[in-house]
Every structure is written in C-alpha cells, then in structure tokens.
Design an enzyme around this catalytic site. Structure first.
Site, mmCIF file in Angstrom:
data_model
loop_
_atom_site.group_PDB
_atom_site.id
_atom_site.type_symbol
_atom_site.label_atom_id
_atom_site.label_comp_id
_atom_site.label_asym_id
_atom_site.label_seq_id
_atom_site.Cartn_x
_atom_site.Cartn_y
_atom_site.Cartn_z
ATOM 1 N N LYS A 71 0.832 -1.440 0.117
ATOM 2 C CA LYS A 71 -0.079 0.074 -0.056
ATOM 3 C C LYS A 71 0.911 1.314 -0.070
ATOM 4 C CE LYS A 71 -4.093 -1.956 2.240
ATOM 5 N NZ LYS A 71 -4.919 -2.220 3.285
ATOM 6 N N ASP A 107 -9.908 2.599 2.477
ATOM 7 C CA ASP A 107 -9.973 1.982 3.606
ATOM 8 C C ASP A 107 -10.081 3.093 4.971
ATOM 9 O OD1 ASP A 107 -9.312 -0.530 3.110
ATOM 10 O OD2 ASP A 107 -7.111 -0.213 3.485
#
Length: 279
Positions: A71, A107
């Site tokens: 990420k 997220d």
C-alpha cells in the site's frame, strides 16, 4: 456479466498473499448486479510486478486494489493522489482518469462507516487502543481522529514505525506505547486490531484482552470464515466485538464508485460475502 470480451474492464487485487482474499467475491457480485462489463481477480504480485500491474491495468481502462505489503509503495506510483492517500501515505485503490493514474485510500471511509455502524454513532470522545502501524492502522487513525476521539494509544512491534505514523497522522492525540506492558490494567473504550494477526489459523493473538482493566468494544479489521480468535476472545469476556466484514464491504463499495462512477448495492455485496463465509 455473462461473457468476457475484449471490451471487458479488468480489475485486480494486487498483493502477497492474496489467496485468502474475499474482494473478488463482493466485487464480481456487485458488477453482475449492476450489469457492468467487468471482471475482478486476485493476483499475487511482488513489488516490481505490482507497479507494472498498476500501470498496465489502469492504462487499459481497468483498475484495482492494493493489499499487503504494497500500500505504501503504491502511493508513490500515482499521478493523482486523493486527500486520504496524502494523509496516510498509503493507497489501496487505483484507476485511470484523463490519462493519469489516480489513487485513493478507501480503507479510511470503509473503517469510518463500519465503525459508526458498530458504535451506533461517531467515536467522539473515546479513548482508543490501536494495534499495528501499517496501512490499515493508518486508515483507522485518520478515521478515528476525524471522528473526534479523545486519545489514541498506538502499539506496534516497531516503535520507530509507530512514531512515524503518529507524527504523520495523529499529532498530539496519539501516544506511542513502548511495549505491551504499558496497557496492563488500563481501560479503553475501544480496542482496534489493525494488524494481520488472525488471518492464519496459527497466528498468535495481537493482544490478550485479559491484560486490560476494561475494553468497551473490540474491532478486528481481519475478515475470515467464522469469526477471528480476537473477536472470539472478546465475546467470551463479554465485550462487544466485530470483525472486518463490514469494513471490507464499505471500502469495496467506495472503490467500486471510483471505478464506475456510481455506487453498488451494499445489500448485494453483504449477501455475497455471507454466502462465501458460510462455505
């Protein structure tokens, strides 16, 4: 979608490992429900392969998601970064628009929406213990800070990494703990497991909740068939707890909207996930 053709948009989850991923289940169900000409797959990829896949998939009209351990690296590949990517330094969703590779960290919204559903409102004024300092923890911290928490205690194996995250996101509201001993006998309104511990059957617990004087609630970002050991322990101790299922659906719905310009049915995504987890 009934047939894959040369016009079908391809989306992929990139990471290592990805064999456990439930994202293909919810995304393909959502695309079929909305009659979108797309397909979603999970691809195991190292760092170099991940960078190539992002560029190739985006430029071919598709996109995808990024999971562990990529990420942070993915955030450096983007031409256009959302505010969530800039704040967290992590990207989990990518696509192309106007000839440029765009990225978001869904997220953050996923965690915030799932947490509010669990609590019945925002986490305003809460004292929170967050376990981990990776991508999920960064997203959770942004959501918690924006939600008005009183304070966050951050516990991670690497204190240096935790300090970097705290400085970047939390400022004065985040205190980095030196070791797990510092939580002994302490009370927290909420405990969040933002590590990957619990994904594999032989993983140790991220924290023995019996060390705490009190935990008002437990959120485990891990999602797997059945509940996680951390959630099981919490419920055994009479603590309200939830796993990462709703966060997975919520962040996936935001990603879907980024790719297609319209939101999916949360009901359809939840039903597909529940069927998969029952197998």
């Amino acid at each position: 979608m009934s047939e894959v053709t040369s016009r079908t948009r391809v989306f992929a989850l990139l990471g290592d490992p990805v064999s456990h991923s439930l994202s293909p289940t919810i995304q393909n169900a959502a695309m079929a429900d909305m009659e979108m000409d797309g397909v979603y797959v999970a691809l195991r990829a190292g760092t170099e392969e991940m960078v190539g896949f992002i560029r190739g998939l985006a430029r071919s009209g598709g996109g995808g998601n990024i999971t562990l351990p990529h990420k942070e690296k993915a955030a450096t590949v983007l031409d256009v970064s959302s505010p969530a990517v800039k704040r967290t330094g992590a990207c989990n969703t990518f696509w192309e628009a106007d000839g440029k590779i765009n990225g978001d960290n869904t997220d953050v919204a996923g965690f915030a929406r799932a947490l509010e559903a669990f609590l019945g409102g925002p986490p305003e004024g809460l004292s929170v213990l967050v376990l981990g300092a990776g991508g999920a923890a960064r997203a959770g911290l942004v959501a918690l800070i924006d939600g008005g928490v009183e304070e966050v205690h951050l516990l991670n194996r690497s204190r240096d990494r935790a300090r970097v995250v705290a400085r970047r996101i939390g400022g004065a509201k985040v205190r980095v703990l030196d070791s797990a001993r510092e939580v002994d006998g302490k009370a927290f309104d909420l405990v969040v497991n933002a590590t990957r511990l619990g994904l594999q059957p032989d993983d140790p617990l991220p924290l023995d909740l019996r060390r705490l004087a009190r935990a008002g609630g437990v959120v485990d970002v891990v999602c797997r068939a059945g509940s996680t050991p951390f959630v099981d322990l919490a419920r055994t101790l009479g603590i309200r707890a939830t796993d990462g299922s709703e966060m997975l659906v919520q962040q996936g719905a935001v990603a879907f909207e980024r790719w297609w310009g319209r939101g999916p049915s949360l009901r359809v995504m939840r039903a597909a996930l529940e069927r998969r987890l029952r197998r």
